[in-house]
Structure formats: C-alpha cells, structure tokens
Design an enzyme around this catalytic site. Structure first.
Site, PDB file in Angstrom:
ATOM      1  CE  LYS A  87      35.570  32.439  41.676  1.00  0.00           C
ATOM      2  NZ  LYS A  87      34.866  31.085  41.155  1.00  0.00           N
TER       3      LYS A  87
ATOM      4  CE1 TYR B 104      34.377  34.871  43.938  1.00  0.00           C
ATOM      5  CE2 TYR B 104      35.804  36.610  43.113  1.00  0.00           C
ATOM      6  CZ  TYR B 104      34.604  35.548  43.027  1.00  0.00           C
ATOM      7  OH  TYR B 104      34.181  35.395  41.598  1.00  0.00           O
TER       8      TYR B 104
END
Length: 255
Positions: free
Chosen positions: A159, A155
């Site tokens: 980002k 994740y």
C-alpha cells in the site's frame, strides 16, 4: 450527475468499498464496468446496481492481476463505448502473517494482486487515455501504508508502494491530461470486516470520530478524485480514517 457520459472501470467491486464506488458512480450517470474475481459476487453486485442505477453496470468476472484480463477490461470499455474516462484499481488481498514465518507463496500472492495488478491496470488505462487526451486513475491504498500494524508487513508495504506509484506517475501522465491519486481507507465496515469479532465496537472505541468508516465514506472521497472537480489534483494521497492515524491507538491484541 457529475459522471454523465463517463465510462468507468472498478476492480475488486463485488462488495464493500468497491461496490459502493460503483453504485455511486452509476447513480451519478456513469456507465460502470464492475469487476470481481468471484463470478456470483460480480453478477449479483451488477444486478443490484442495475436495479436502481441510471446507467448500465456491466459485470466482468476475472483476475484483476492477469495481464490478458486487464486488457480485456479496457477493451470492453472502448469497444462498447468508444472511450475510458475513469479507472479505479481497488482489487487487493490481505494475507496476515507473522514476519518471522511469512511464506514466499503468501508474499507472491499479495505482491501480484496489490502491486502488479495495480501497475498494469494503470498502464493499460493510461495507454488508452493518452489517445483521448485525458482521464482519471485512482488507487486504493490503506492507512497501514502510513501506520504499522502487527502481522501486516507485506500488505502494508504494497500500500505504501502504490502511493509512491501514484506520485511517480505524475511525471509520466500529466502531459496527457491524466491525473492519478490514491485514497487510503482506515478501519471500514464491510461484509468482510463484519465477520470479525467486535470489529465495530473495537474501532469505535479507538477512532476519534467515534466509529469506523462506512463504505460510503471512502466512496465519496474516491468520487471526488475522479470527478472534474479534481482535474488539477494529482499525485495526492487522502487518508479516510476518522482521525485514527493522528493518534494511532492500537486495538487490544495488536499492541
């Protein structure tokens, strides 16, 4: 009414930060196309906004990482209203997992939604905005694109990647009057995080400002980036985390 006569798309907006962005945009005059992959969430969110908003909020259910659906989002705005002023790529998924055993399937899901969905929505939007001579694009990043947290390697890398995408798109989009930025939320109270045990208590204790963010804190920053006040702001990344990343004290259990 900063967004009077503006047309906006926000993905992943059935609840939480995305919903609050849609609500605020609509209250300030924008027509909003609200997307979520969950049909019931999408419908209910639009109904809530339409009950109190000044302009229409259109629910559009679909997978924000599907290329055909991405084009449908853009086409809906243009076919109904003749233009597209604001696009906020907010849809994303978080699949926690130990680095040593993280599955290929989980990896592909996160990459598909967080990276491919963001990239191709920006591409479709920019192709329309080129014809109009301008527009604003915003990506939702995360504080974990700047600070490491256990079990969030995949994740976090997505980002960090969307922030680099915004930086790179300055080269591609500025000549057409399109600005592109990211907002990076820290710990935020939403319907999802409210289900986590002691979430508010834990993050209140380790956040310098004394509490996690509310969805409105993130939405306020987002609206600045896509408003006319930020027309000369592009390629920038704003962390909204109550100062947590300045000290990076980890919650118990994540050390």
């Amino acid at each position: 009414m900063r967004f009077k006569d503006k047309v906006a798309i926000v993905t992943g907006a059935g609840q939480g930060i995305g919903f609050e962005i849609c609500r605020m945009l609509n209250l300030e005059g924008a027509v909003v196309i609200l997307n979520d992959v969950d049909p019931e969430l999408c419908r209910q969110a639009a109904e809530k906004i339409n009950a109190a908003g000044h302009e229409v909020c259109i629910p559009l259910t679909g997978d924000a990482a599907d290329l055909n659906f991405i084009q449908e989002l853009v086409d809906t705005a243009v076919n109904r209203y003749g233009k597209l002023d604001v696009v906020i790529a907010n849809a994303g998924i978080t699949l926690y997992g130990d680095f040593f055993s993280y599955s290929k399937d989980a990896f592909d899901q996160v990459m598909r939604v967080n990276l491919a969905g963001t990239f191709f929505l920006a591409q479709a939007a920019a192709n329309q905005m080129k014809k109009q001579n301008g527009g604003s694009i915003l990506f939702t990043s995360s504080v974990v694109g700047h600070r490491a947290l256990k079990d969030l390697a995949v994740y976090a890398m997505t980002k960090a990647a969307v922030e680099m995408l915004a930086t790179n798109l300055v080269i591609e989009l500025s000549a057409y009057g399109i600005n592109v930025n990211t907002v990076a939320p820290g710990a935020t109270l939403t319907e999802r995080t409210a289900e986590e045990a002691d979430y508010e208590k834990v993050w209140s204790e380790i956040t310098p400002m004394g509490r996690p963010a509310y969805a409105a804190d993130i939405a306020t920053a987002a609206l600045f980036f896509v408003s006319d006040a930020a027309r000369h702001v592009t390629g920038q990344h704003l962390i909204v985390d109550g100062g947590w990343s300045a000290i990076s004290t980890l919650p118990q259990g994540l050390k």
